[in-house]
Scaffold this active site. Structure first.
Site, PDB file in Angstrom:
ATOM      1  N   ASN A   5      -1.368   3.344  -2.439  1.00  0.00           N
ATOM      2  CA  ASN A   5      -2.437   4.287  -2.443  1.00  0.00           C
ATOM      3  C   ASN A   5      -3.723   3.187  -3.449  1.00  0.00           C
ATOM      4  O   ASN A   5      -3.263   2.663  -4.226  1.00  0.00           O
ATOM      5  CB  ASN A   5      -2.215   5.521  -3.062  1.00  0.00           C
ATOM      6  CG  ASN A   5      -1.546   6.521  -2.238  1.00  0.00           C
ATOM      7  OD1 ASN A   5      -1.540   6.227  -0.974  1.00  0.00           O
ATOM      8  ND2 ASN A   5      -0.970   7.354  -2.920  1.00  0.00           N
ATOM      9  N   ARG A  21       2.374   6.655   2.686  1.00  0.00           N
ATOM     10  CA  ARG A  21       3.129   5.466   2.449  1.00  0.00           C
ATOM     11  C   ARG A  21       4.490   5.544   2.815  1.00  0.00           C
ATOM     12  O   ARG A  21       5.113   4.721   2.971  1.00  0.00           O
ATOM     13  CB  ARG A  21       3.086   5.495   0.752  1.00  0.00           C
ATOM     14  CG  ARG A  21       1.612   5.308   0.395  1.00  0.00           C
ATOM     15  CD  ARG A  21       1.592   5.185  -1.203  1.00  0.00           C
ATOM     16  NE  ARG A  21       1.953   6.246  -1.832  1.00  0.00           N
ATOM     17  CZ  ARG A  21       2.330   6.657  -3.048  1.00  0.00           C
ATOM     18  NH1 ARG A  21       2.402   5.331  -3.775  1.00  0.00           N
ATOM     19  NH2 ARG A  21       2.624   7.719  -3.574  1.00  0.00           N
TER      20      ARG A  21
END
Length: 101
Positions: A43, A25
């Site tokens: 996520n 991320r």
């Protein structure tokens, strides 16, 4: 009819493989910002990473190619475009994990 490389493109993608717990991320945030893209990354509860990328077609295409490899510790097995169209708010964000799948 040909399309300009500056034409805006928006895609929603799902990235599968070893993509959580490997800085994916943060890497996506840094990479998307460096390319001047709008969108978000998060996520997913199934172990994948979901993202929206919006910006010039060439920059979005570049981001998708980079996502196929990801950061050094990632092992990407699939990058699937699940939707196209629309435009997210300006800027790029890291969102909380989607726990409702």
């Amino acid at each position: 009819m040909t399309q300009s490389n500056n034409e805006r493109r928006t895609v929603t993608v799902r990235i599968e493989g070893r993509v959580q717990g490997v800085y994916f991320r943060a890497w996506t945030y840094d990479t998307a910002c460096s390319l001047g893209l709008d969108g978000w990354v998060r996520n997913a509860s199934d172990g994948s990473v979901e993202a929206v990328f919006s910006g010039p077609r060439a920059a979005v295409d570049d981001m998708l190619k980079r996502c196929a490899k990801g950061p050094p510790d990632a092992q990407v097995t699939a990058v699937t475009i699940t939707d196209e169209g629309g435009a997210p708010p300006s800027g790029f964000k890291v969102l909380a994990t989607d726990r409702w799948r």
